[in-house]
Motif scaffolding. Structure first.
Motif, mmCIF file in Angstrom:
data_model
loop_
_atom_site.group_PDB
_atom_site.id
_atom_site.type_symbol
_atom_site.label_atom_id
_atom_site.label_comp_id
_atom_site.label_asym_id
_atom_site.label_seq_id
_atom_site.Cartn_x
_atom_site.Cartn_y
_atom_site.Cartn_z
ATOM 1 N N UNK A 105 58.590 94.354 130.079
ATOM 2 C CA UNK A 105 58.807 93.944 128.690
ATOM 3 C C UNK A 105 60.221 94.281 128.236
ATOM 4 N N UNK A 106 61.193 94.042 129.108
ATOM 5 C CA UNK A 106 62.603 94.276 128.779
ATOM 6 C C UNK A 106 62.853 95.708 128.337
ATOM 7 N N UNK A 107 62.135 96.654 128.951
ATOM 8 C CA UNK A 107 62.259 98.080 128.675
ATOM 9 C C UNK A 107 61.938 98.433 127.225
ATOM 10 N N UNK A 108 61.046 97.676 126.608
ATOM 11 C CA UNK A 108 60.533 98.072 125.299
ATOM 12 C C UNK A 108 59.677 99.321 125.463
ATOM 13 N N UNK B 100 69.008 106.091 123.019
ATOM 14 C CA UNK B 100 67.926 107.067 123.096
ATOM 15 C C UNK B 100 68.473 108.477 122.882
ATOM 16 N N UNK B 101 67.660 109.495 123.191
ATOM 17 C CA UNK B 101 68.063 110.871 122.919
ATOM 18 C C UNK B 101 67.856 111.792 124.112
ATOM 19 N N UNK B 102 67.555 111.235 125.302
ATOM 20 C CA UNK B 102 67.301 112.058 126.475
ATOM 21 C C UNK B 102 68.571 112.442 127.215
ATOM 22 N N UNK B 103 68.450 113.173 128.323
ATOM 23 C CA UNK B 103 69.620 113.656 129.060
ATOM 24 C C UNK B 103 70.370 112.595 129.850
ATOM 25 N N UNK B 104 69.761 111.405 130.038
ATOM 26 C CA UNK B 104 70.432 110.332 130.766
ATOM 27 C C UNK B 104 70.483 109.083 129.904
ATOM 28 N N UNK B 105 71.666 108.486 129.848
ATOM 29 C CA UNK B 105 71.908 107.314 129.009
ATOM 30 C C UNK B 105 71.856 106.037 129.841
ATOM 31 N N UNK B 106 70.990 105.139 129.438
ATOM 32 C CA UNK B 106 70.897 103.844 130.088
ATOM 33 C C UNK B 106 72.142 103.040 129.727
ATOM 34 N N UNK B 107 72.905 102.611 130.737
ATOM 35 C CA UNK B 107 74.142 101.883 130.477
ATOM 36 C C UNK B 107 74.082 100.417 130.875
ATOM 37 N N UNK B 108 73.233 100.101 131.852
ATOM 38 C CA UNK B 108 73.150 98.719 132.308
ATOM 39 C C UNK B 108 71.781 98.462 132.917
ATOM 40 N N UNK B 109 71.222 97.307 132.584
ATOM 41 C CA UNK B 109 69.944 96.895 133.152
ATOM 42 C C UNK B 109 70.140 95.547 133.834
ATOM 43 N N UNK C 107 57.437 102.088 128.671
ATOM 44 C CA UNK C 107 57.731 103.374 128.036
ATOM 45 C C UNK C 107 57.880 104.486 129.064
ATOM 46 N N UNK C 108 57.020 104.492 130.082
ATOM 47 C CA UNK C 108 57.097 105.565 131.068
ATOM 48 C C UNK C 108 58.283 105.403 132.018
ATOM 49 N N UNK C 109 58.794 104.195 132.177
ATOM 50 C CA UNK C 109 60.027 104.040 132.955
ATOM 51 C C UNK C 109 61.153 104.811 132.271
ATOM 52 N N UNK C 110 61.220 104.700 130.956
ATOM 53 C CA UNK C 110 62.264 105.384 130.191
ATOM 54 C C UNK C 110 62.081 106.897 130.227
ATOM 55 N N UNK C 111 60.834 107.357 130.095
ATOM 56 C CA UNK C 111 60.617 108.809 130.080
ATOM 57 C C UNK C 111 60.781 109.409 131.473
ATOM 58 N N UNK C 112 60.369 108.708 132.515
ATOM 59 C CA UNK C 112 60.482 109.242 133.875
ATOM 60 C C UNK C 112 61.930 109.324 134.338
ATOM 61 N N UNK D 1 64.335 110.093 132.285
ATOM 62 C CA UNK D 1 65.043 111.015 131.396
ATOM 63 C C UNK D 1 65.840 110.334 130.305
ATOM 64 N N UNK D 2 65.469 109.115 129.951
ATOM 65 C CA UNK D 2 66.204 108.366 128.932
ATOM 66 C C UNK D 2 65.726 108.716 127.522
ATOM 67 N N UNK D 3 64.420 108.716 127.316
ATOM 68 C CA UNK D 3 63.878 108.776 125.964
ATOM 69 C C UNK D 3 63.205 110.116 125.670
ATOM 70 N N UNK D 4 63.140 110.429 124.369
ATOM 71 C CA UNK D 4 62.433 111.610 123.887
ATOM 72 C C UNK D 4 61.782 111.295 122.555
ATOM 73 N N UNK D 5 60.735 112.019 122.241
ATOM 74 C CA UNK D 5 60.082 111.893 120.954
ATOM 75 C C UNK D 5 60.131 113.200 120.194
#
Length: 519
Positions: free
Chosen positions: A53-56, A207-216, A62-67, A69-73
């Motif tokens: 879903x285009x990394x929604x 996002x707010x996690x330790x790794x920043x998504x820069x390109x998909x 959602x778990x792709x982002x959390x696994x 280290x991209x996202x946090x809640x």
């Protein structure tokens, strides 16, 4: 899995103490022990599920982002299934229907501050997503700033597990820019200016996690850089080169030949080909089940569902297909949910079997190949059902090409591997999302009044021990419908390069790479 969406106040913990804690070698991803590294090798990571879903964050991605280290809640979930601080450093209950979360000092990856207004706006966007994230099934939630550092989150009905609910990867918090981009896209596409129902968020650099998504790169790969302003300290790896490889054999081979540092979900059949230090198996809260369509087709008849249940031999699956990396299915919750076995009660309301499937219409049995054991399990099930007189057509696709049809009830039977604690960490939440009339993940199309009453009673129960008891009564009603046939409770095998340290072996499968992961 879909909606598929950290950690609750210890006094309100309603999830299990697991057999073990996260084994990482590098610390918990939220403990701030990222070290002082200013440089480090990039990690090469392969995930089993391409973005659907285009990394929604509101669905399976959602778990792709959390696994990664991209996202946090606001909260995260610890190894004991309790809520722990993330973007919120503390929280308190204020009345029956409100909780107040105090934010810590933190920044988003676009350089803006994590403020009460930003958090409230992010949670509001999640409530407006269509379909709603699984963590919000049956929940009406509002969020608003409450002073300089606080966010007030309220629900229409009392929600004793709200801090744990907010740990869901699907309720991660993003900067305002993430939603503006999507609103503009929705407006261009529909001419409405966006708004409610804009179900995706742009997570690149927001996002707010330790790794920043820069390109998909579509559904094939993604690039991430270390986010140096992460609230928990700099990660020890300089970035991540992620590949989405649905073929499990290809993931294992790439690890074996040194092309990868980490490969998730190594197939059981490939595990023996890896040196023992390169394969780490983890007991998880994942259960593989056979879901029977209770709303249409042959399995609308509860007697035929009962016949299918009697035809299935779970021990054959655990010992043969999973080669000992699984236990025979006992219920919705498996051995990793350590309190469940002692509280389990017999299924209630089961129909008598119809004497096999002879004379029934042909059935379509579907599954996906991102988890390589599933097609093999489905083939064994096909043989078992045919022995009982059913005529079975098997359909296997990659998950992202199968999900919509599964949720729409287009198959008679479906083999699903589901982490029962993934969405919220609350044992009741998975029952509401997967097995009730309005459930967002109800592949079995189950709409049973007895199940609905039992789940509703569990949702109203606040005391942790009593909530567990109520969850098991609801599980008994679910199993009594025979629309859900637990097959195995599996262990997940993670492939890890010999020079890699600090991988997070998470029983809940929410995390994989943290600040201490390095090579």
């Amino acid at each position: 899995m879909r909606r598929l969406p950290s950690r609750l106040l210890a006094a309100l913990a309603v999830t299990p103490f697991l057999a073990g804690c996260f084994a990482s070698g590098g610390g918990d991803p939220t403990d701030g022990d990222g070290g002082d590294a200013t440089s480090g090798s990039r990690l090469r990571v392969a995930l089993a599920f391409p973005p659907a879903e285009q990394l929604s964050p509101y669905g399976a991605d959602a778990t792709l982002l959390s696994r990664l280290g991209v996202s946090e809640g606001l909260t995260a979930m610890d190894a004991n299934g309790s809520a722990a601080p993330a973007l919120a450093q503390s929280w308190r209950r204020d009345g029956d229907k409100s909780w107040v979360f105090t934010l810590r000092e933190a920044r988003f990856q676009d350089g803006t501050d994590v403020t009460p207004a930003a958090v409230a706006a992010a949670l509001t966007h999640a409530t407006e997503a269509e379909p709603a994230p699984g963590a919000l099934t049956g929940v009406t939630l509002t969020a608003e700033p409450d002073g300089d550092r606080d966010v007030r989150v309220s629900t229409a009905e009392p929600d004793p597990v709200l801090p744990l609910r907010l740990s869901s990867p699907s309720l991660a918090v993003f900067a305002e820019k993430a939603y503006k981009k999507e609103k503009e896209k929705e407006g261009e596409r529909e001419g409405t200016g966006g708004g409610k129902g804009a179900g995706r968020v742009d997570p690149v650099g927001t996002a707010a996690g330790p790794f920043e998504l820069t390109k998909v790169n579509g559904a094939t790969s993604a690039a991430l850089d270390r986010f140096d302003d992460y609230r928990g300290g700099r990660a020890q790896a300089s970035g991540i080169d992620a590949r989405f490889i649905a073929d499990g054999t290809a993931r294992a081979n790439a690890l074996r030949t040194g092309e990868l540092d980490i490969a998730e979900a190594v197939p059981v059949a490939q595990a023996s080909g890896l040196d023992r230090p390169m394969r780490q198996d983890t007991a998880t809260t994942r259960t593989t089940s056979l879901l029977l369509n209770a709303a249409s087709g042959p399995f609308k008849d509860p007697k035929l569902r009962a016949a299918a249940r009697e035809a299935v031999d779970t021990a054959t699956l655990a010992e043969g297909v999973y080669e000992g990396y699984a236990d025979p299915g006992a219920g919705v919750y498996g051995p990793a949910v350590t309190w469940a076995d002692g509280k389990r009660v017999e299924p209630t309301g089961r129909a008598a079997a119809a004497g096999g499937g002879k004379g029934a219409a042909p059935i379509t049995l579907a599954t996906y190949d991102n988890r390589p054991e599933l097609p093999e399990a489905a083939q064994v099930l096909k043989q078992q059902l045919e022995k009982a007189g059913f005529r079975v057509e098997l359909e296997v696709r990659e998950y992202s090409r199968l999900e919509a049809d599964a949720l729409d009830g287009k198959f008679d039977a479906f083999v699903l591997a589901r982490n029962t604690m993934l969405d919220t960490g609350d044992p009741v939440a998975v029952l509401a999302a997967d097995y009730t009339c309005g459930g967002a993940n109800n592949i079995a199309q189950l709409c049973d009044k007895d199940v609905g009453r039992a789940v509703a009673a569990a949702e109203r129960t606040a005391d942790p021990t009593e909530r567990q008891d109520a969850a098991m009564k609801a599980e008994a009603a679910v199993l009594g419908s025979d629309a859900v046939l637990p097959l195995v409770h599996q262990r997940i095998i993670t492939g890890v390069g010999t020079s890699v340290r600090g991988v997070l072996f998470d029983p809940y499968e929410r995390t994989l790479v943290g600040t201490g992961t390095r090579r």
